[in-house]
Design an enzyme around this catalytic site. Structure first.
Site, PDB file in Angstrom:
ATOM      1  N   LYS A 173      -6.907  -3.205  -6.368  1.00  0.00           N
ATOM      2  CA  LYS A 173      -6.852  -3.629  -4.957  1.00  0.00           C
ATOM      3  C   LYS A 173      -5.827  -2.787  -4.212  1.00  0.00           C
ATOM      4  O   LYS A 173      -4.626  -2.924  -4.443  1.00  0.00           O
ATOM      5  CB  LYS A 173      -6.438  -5.095  -4.850  1.00  0.00           C
ATOM      6  CG  LYS A 173      -6.565  -5.594  -3.412  1.00  0.00           C
ATOM      7  CD  LYS A 173      -5.756  -6.839  -3.133  1.00  0.00           C
ATOM      8  CE  LYS A 173      -4.427  -6.562  -2.518  1.00  0.00           C
ATOM      9  NZ  LYS A 173      -4.441  -5.880  -1.218  1.00  0.00           N
ATOM     10  N   GLU A 249       6.671  -3.187 -10.503  1.00  0.00           N
ATOM     11  CA  GLU A 249       7.588  -2.181  -9.928  1.00  0.00           C
ATOM     12  C   GLU A 249       7.942  -2.688  -8.541  1.00  0.00           C
ATOM     13  O   GLU A 249       7.091  -2.740  -7.663  1.00  0.00           O
ATOM     14  CB  GLU A 249       6.873  -0.827  -9.883  1.00  0.00           C
ATOM     15  CG  GLU A 249       7.841   0.331  -9.881  1.00  0.00           C
ATOM     16  CD  GLU A 249       8.264   0.725  -8.486  1.00  0.00           C
ATOM     17  OE1 GLU A 249       9.061  -0.036  -7.882  1.00  0.00           O
ATOM     18  OE2 GLU A 249       7.811   1.772  -8.008  1.00  0.00           O
ATOM     19  N   CYS A 283      10.227   3.217  -2.656  1.00  0.00           N
ATOM     20  CA  CYS A 283      10.873   2.171  -3.466  1.00  0.00           C
ATOM     21  C   CYS A 283      12.224   2.656  -3.999  1.00  0.00           C
ATOM     22  O   CYS A 283      13.147   1.871  -4.162  1.00  0.00           O
ATOM     23  CB  CYS A 283       9.970   1.732  -4.595  1.00  0.00           C
ATOM     24  SG  CYS A 283       9.338   3.080  -5.573  1.00  0.00           S
ATOM     25  N   GLU A 383      16.174  -4.721   0.781  1.00  0.00           N
ATOM     26  CA  GLU A 383      15.345  -3.516   0.882  1.00  0.00           C
ATOM     27  C   GLU A 383      14.714  -3.468   2.272  1.00  0.00           C
ATOM     28  O   GLU A 383      13.996  -4.385   2.662  1.00  0.00           O
ATOM     29  CB  GLU A 383      14.254  -3.554  -0.192  1.00  0.00           C
ATOM     30  CG  GLU A 383      13.432  -2.288  -0.213  1.00  0.00           C
ATOM     31  CD  GLU A 383      12.437  -2.243  -1.359  1.00  0.00           C
ATOM     32  OE1 GLU A 383      11.721  -3.231  -1.568  1.00  0.00           O
ATOM     33  OE2 GLU A 383      12.373  -1.198  -2.030  1.00  0.00           O
TER      34      GLU A 383
HETATM   35  P1  NDP Z   1       3.756  -6.838  -0.663  1.00  0.00           P
HETATM   36  O1  NDP Z   1       4.508  -7.032  -1.905  1.00  0.00           O
HETATM   37  O2  NDP Z   1       3.263  -8.033   0.094  1.00  0.00           O
HETATM   38  O3  NDP Z   1       2.434  -5.946  -0.931  1.00  0.00           O
HETATM   39  C1  NDP Z   1       2.184  -5.171  -2.066  1.00  0.00           C
HETATM   40  C2  NDP Z   1       0.762  -5.429  -2.559  1.00  0.00           C
HETATM   41  O4  NDP Z   1       0.643  -6.780  -3.010  1.00  0.00           O
HETATM   42  C3  NDP Z   1      -0.313  -5.271  -1.469  1.00  0.00           C
HETATM   43  O5  NDP Z   1      -1.494  -4.762  -2.047  1.00  0.00           O
HETATM   44  C4  NDP Z   1      -0.510  -6.695  -1.016  1.00  0.00           C
HETATM   45  O6  NDP Z   1      -1.737  -6.921  -0.373  1.00  0.00           O
HETATM   46  C5  NDP Z   1      -0.429  -7.433  -2.335  1.00  0.00           C
HETATM   47  N1  NDP Z   1      -0.162  -8.868  -2.229  1.00  0.00           N
HETATM   48  C6  NDP Z   1       0.458  -9.537  -1.219  1.00  0.00           C
HETATM   49  N2  NDP Z   1       0.507 -10.859  -1.495  1.00  0.00           N
HETATM   50  C7  NDP Z   1      -0.087 -11.041  -2.690  1.00  0.00           C
HETATM   51  C8  NDP Z   1      -0.340 -12.172  -3.515  1.00  0.00           C
HETATM   52  N3  NDP Z   1       0.012 -13.403  -3.152  1.00  0.00           N
HETATM   53  N4  NDP Z   1      -0.954 -11.997  -4.694  1.00  0.00           N
HETATM   54  C9  NDP Z   1      -1.331 -10.764  -5.090  1.00  0.00           C
HETATM   55  N5  NDP Z   1      -1.123  -9.648  -4.356  1.00  0.00           N
HETATM   56  C10 NDP Z   1      -0.510  -9.771  -3.170  1.00  0.00           C
HETATM   57  O7  NDP Z   1       4.591  -5.930   0.306  1.00  0.00           O
HETATM   58  P2  NDP Z   1       4.488  -5.825   1.903  1.00  0.00           P
HETATM   59  O8  NDP Z   1       3.375  -4.922   2.232  1.00  0.00           O
HETATM   60  O9  NDP Z   1       4.442  -7.192   2.519  1.00  0.00           O
HETATM   61  O10 NDP Z   1       5.874  -5.144   2.257  1.00  0.00           O
HETATM   62  C11 NDP Z   1       7.023  -5.950   2.386  1.00  0.00           C
HETATM   63  C12 NDP Z   1       8.196  -5.331   1.687  1.00  0.00           C
HETATM   64  O11 NDP Z   1       7.926  -5.189   0.303  1.00  0.00           O
HETATM   65  C13 NDP Z   1       8.563  -3.923   2.125  1.00  0.00           C
HETATM   66  O12 NDP Z   1       9.301  -3.904   3.295  1.00  0.00           O
HETATM   67  C14 NDP Z   1       9.338  -3.457   0.933  1.00  0.00           C
HETATM   68  O13 NDP Z   1      10.653  -3.951   0.993  1.00  0.00           O
HETATM   69  C15 NDP Z   1       8.607  -4.075  -0.232  1.00  0.00           C
HETATM   70  N6  NDP Z   1       7.643  -3.127  -0.828  1.00  0.00           N
HETATM   71  C16 NDP Z   1       8.013  -2.455  -1.941  1.00  0.00           C
HETATM   72  C17 NDP Z   1       7.172  -1.507  -2.458  1.00  0.00           C
HETATM   73  C18 NDP Z   1       7.544  -0.730  -3.671  1.00  0.00           C
HETATM   74  O14 NDP Z   1       7.095   0.399  -3.808  1.00  0.00           O
HETATM   75  N7  NDP Z   1       8.258  -1.289  -4.586  1.00  0.00           N
HETATM   76  C19 NDP Z   1       5.906  -1.153  -1.812  1.00  0.00           C
HETATM   77  C20 NDP Z   1       5.582  -1.957  -0.681  1.00  0.00           C
HETATM   78  C21 NDP Z   1       6.447  -2.891  -0.212  1.00  0.00           C
HETATM   79  P3  NDP Z   1      -1.923  -6.741   1.216  1.00  0.00           P
HETATM   80  O15 NDP Z   1      -0.875  -5.815   1.678  1.00  0.00           O
HETATM   81  O16 NDP Z   1      -3.275  -6.177   1.295  1.00  0.00           O
HETATM   82  O17 NDP Z   1      -1.810  -8.100   1.815  1.00  0.00           O
END
Ligand code: NDP
Length: 487
Positions: A173, A249, A283, A383
Site C-alpha cells: 500500500k 522504520e 526519516c 519529528e
Molecule cells: P503515517 O505514519 O500516517 O503514514 C505512513 C503510512 O502508513 C501511509 O501509507 C499511511 O497511509 C499508513 N497508515 C496511516 N494510518 C494507518 C493505519 N491505521 N494502519 C495502517 N497504515 C496506516 O504518516 P503521515 O503521513 O501521517 O505523516 C505524519 C508524520 O509521520 C510525519 O510528519 C513524520 O514525522 C512521520 N513520518 C515518518 C516517516 C519515516 O520515513 N519514518 C515517513 C512518513 C511520515 P495514508 O498516508 O495513505 O493514510
C-alpha cells in the site's frame, strides 16, 4: 486527467466501490490524477491472491528465477529513469535531480536483491549424533507492506525487492498522497518481469481503510511499515492479534554533531544538506545540529548565509534546490512547528512561508534555522519532517553525547571531526542504528538501515533486509540404522 487502476491478482482493477481518490501535484495544489479508493473488500481480495500465489507456486520458484525476475525489473527501471523521475517529482514535489537519484537507487536495489536471491542459504549444524542437522531458511509467506510519501518509489523498492528475493508474495500500500510511481512500477512488473499473478499486488487508498485491514488480515504473515511512531505502535498492537512478524522504520530526531576541529566548509554544507535535502522530509534528517561553542557563532552565520540562497520552486525547474512539501496537511503541520519554534528559540533564517507570488499555490515553506535551542524544546524533541533545523550549542565530548542521546529516537546520527580517536569514542556511545562520520545521509543498499529505541524494529537493506522475510526451519536427518530401542 488520468484515472489509474490498481494491480490485484494479476488484473488491473478499480476499487470494488468504484470510488476514486485525487492525487495532487504539491507544487501547484492541482489534481494530477485519480486512483482507486480501495477498502477492506479490496484488501481481502489482494491478501487472498497473495496467499494463493505463495501456496500454489511462488514458494517453489527457484532462487535463480526469482533473481532473474528482479534483474529484469531493475533493467526496465533504469531504462525508464527519466519518466519515473518526472512522475515522482510531479507527485511528491522533490527536485527532479533528487528523483533521478532515487530512481537509480530503485534499480540498484532490485539488482542487489536479484544477486542476493541465490546467496541466501541455511546451515549444517554440528550436533553430537550420527545425524545431519540443518537450519533451512524459508520464506515467511505473504508480506503486507505499508510505505510513506517521502521517497515513494524507493520505499516501494526497499520493501518489494527483499520480499521477492526471499520468496515471499506481497500486498503493498503506497501512501495516499503519492501512489503514482508505485502504480508505474506495477506496470513494469506486469509487463516485463513474467511475475506470476498475485505475487505482487499494489493497492491504493488511505491508512485507516486499507492499511489497517491489511495489518489485521489473517492471510498476511508479516507487516513491513515505514512511517510515524503513532501508526507504528498501532500496527504492532493490531498485528498481535494474529501474531504477525513486524518490522518498523519510524523516523527520528537525529543529531548532527560538529566538533570545533571539523573541516569548516564541509561542516556547513553537511549541516544544511543533512536537514534540507528532500525538503527535510527524511526519516534520518539531521534536524538537531549540535555545534561546539568555539565555532558556534561562525558556523551559524555561514549556514544562514547559504540557507538564504536555497532556491525554492517547482521540482521540475532545474534551478530548484528545494521543492514544496508533499501535501497541504504536511505544510500546515510544519508551519505549526515553525510557530512553536518562534516561541521556544531564536530564528536565524526563514520561519514561515515564502512570499514570492509564484509560490503561493504550492505547499512551500521556507528553509528554517532556529538557534540557541534547548534540547528539551518541542522543536528538538518531535519529528517535524520538514526543512526545520534546531541548532544547539555544546561544550565538550561528554556534553555532545549527553544531548545527542537525550531523545526517544535512535535512527541516525553524524559526527564531524578530524580526530579519529575522539570520533570513535563518540560513535561507540551514540544510541543510533546508523552513524555517519564526516558526512550525513549517504545510504547504500549493501548497508543495514533501521533504528534503536523508538525509531523502530528490524533492519532494512543488505542481507538484514532479506532476513526480515525469512524464517528458520530445523531439519534433523537420523543416520543411525538401528532403532532407538527406548521401550
Ligand atoms: P503515517 O505514519 O500516517 O503514514 C505512513 C503510512 O502508513 C501511509 O501509507 C499511511 O497511509 C499508513 N497508515 C496511516 N494510518 C494507518 C493505519 N491505521 N494502519 C495502517 N497504515 C496506516 O504518516 P503521515 O503521513 O501521517 O505523516 C505524519 C508524520 O509521520 C510525519 O510528519 C513524520 O514525522 C512521520 N513520518 C515518518 C516517516 C519515516 O520515513 N519514518 C515517513 C512518513 C511520515 P495514508 O498516508 O495513505 O493514510
Amino acid at each position: 486527467m488520468k484515472t489509474y487502476q490498481m494491480l490485484v491478482d494479476g488484473a488491473w482493477v478499480a476499487a470494488e466501490s468504484g470510488r476514486t481518490l485525487a492525487v495532487m501535484n504539491p507544487a501547484t495544489g492541482e489534481v494530477m490524477a485519480r486512483v482507486p479508493e480501495a477498502a477492506a473488500a479490496d484488501v481481502d481480495k489482494a491478501a487472498r491472491a497473495a496467499r494463493r500465489a505463495f501456496d500454489e507456486g511462488w514458494r517453489d520458484v527457484t532462487a535463480q528465477e526469482r533473481g532473474r525476475i528482479l534483474f529484469r525489473l531493475a533493467e526496465q527501471v533504469r531504462k525508464d529513469v527519466k519518466a519515473l523521475a518526472e512522475l515522482e517529482t510531479l507527485n511528491s514535489g522533490k527536485p527532479l535531480v533528487e528523483s533521478e537519484y532515487d530512481i537509480n537507487d530503485v534499480a540498484t536495489c532490485f539488482e542487489y536483491y536479484g544477486g542476493l536471491a541465490t546467496k541466501l542459504h541455511g546451515e549444517v549444524l554440528n550436533v553430537p549424533d550420527n545425524a545431519v542437522s540443518l537450519a533451512l531458511r524459508e520464506p515467511l509467506g505473504v508480506a503486507g507492506q505499508i510505505i510513506p510519501w517521502n521517497y515513494p518509489l524507493l520505499m516501494a523498492a526497499w520493501k518489494i525487492a527483499p520480499a521477492l528475493c526471499a520468496g515471499c508474495t506481497v500486498v503493498l500500500k503506497p501512501a495516499e498522497a503519492t501512489p503514482a510511481t508505485a502504480i508505474a512500477l506495477a506496470r513494469i512488473l506486469d509487463a516485463v518481469s513474467d511475475l506470476p499473478k498475485g505475487v505482487v499486488n499494489i493497492i491504493t487508498g488511505d491508512g485507516p481503510t486499507v492499511g489497517a485491514p491489511l495489518v489485521a488480515h489473517p492471510a498476511v504473515d508479516k507487516i513491513a511499515f515505514t512511517g510515524s511512531v503513532e501508526v507504528g505502535k498501532r500496527i504492532m498492537r493490531s498485528a498481535a492479534d494474529t501474531l504477525k512478524k513486524v518490522s518498523l522504520e519510524l523516523g527520528g530526531k537525529s543529531p548532527n554533531i560538529f566538533f570545533a576541529d571539523a573541516d569548516f566548509e564541509s561542516a556547513v554544507d553537511g549541516a544544511l544538506f543533512g536537514v534540507f535535502v528532500n525538503q527535510g522530509e527524511v526519516c534520518s534528517a539531521g534536524s538537531r545540529v549540535l555545534i561546539q561553542r568555539p565555532i558556534y557563532k561562525k558556523m551559524l552565520d555561514a549556514m544562514v548565509e547559504k540557507a538564504k540562497r536555497i532556491k525554492l520552486g517547482s521540482g521540475m525547474d532545474p534551478a530548484t534546490k528545494m521543492g514544496p512539501l508533499v501535501s497541504k496537511e504536511q505544510m500546515e503541520r510544519v508551519m505549526r512547528y515553525q510557530e512553536i519554534g518562534r516561541k521556544e528559540a531564536k530564528v536565524a533564517s526563514g520561519g514561515g512561508r515564502p512570499r514570492e507570488p509564484e509560490l503561493q499555490k504550492g505547499y512551500f515553506v521556507e528553509p528554517t534555522i532556529f538557534y540557541d535551542v534547548d534540547n528539551s524544546a518541542t522543536i528538538a524533541r518531535e519529528e517535524i519532517f520538514g526543512p526545520v533545523m534546531s541548532v544547539i550549542p555544546f561544550d565538550d565530548e561528554k556534553d555532545a553525547i549527553r544531548i545527542a542521546n537525550d531523545t526517544p529516537f535512535g535512527l541516525a546520527a553524524a559526527v564531524w571531526s578530524r580526530d579519529i580517536f575522539k570520533v570513535f569514542r563518540v560513535v561507540r556511545r551514540l544510541q543510533a542504528g546508523i552513524v555517519w562520520v564526516n558526512h550525513m545521509q549517504p545510504t547504500y543498499v549493501e548497508a543495514p538501515w533501521g533504528g534503536y529505541k523508538m525509531s523502530g524494529i528490524g533492519r532494512e537493506l543488505g542481507p538484514w533486509g532479506a532476513e526480515e522475510y525469512l524464517q528458520v526451519k530445523q531439519v534433523h536427518v537420523n543416520l543411525n540404522e538401528a532403532p532407538i530401542a527406548w521401550y
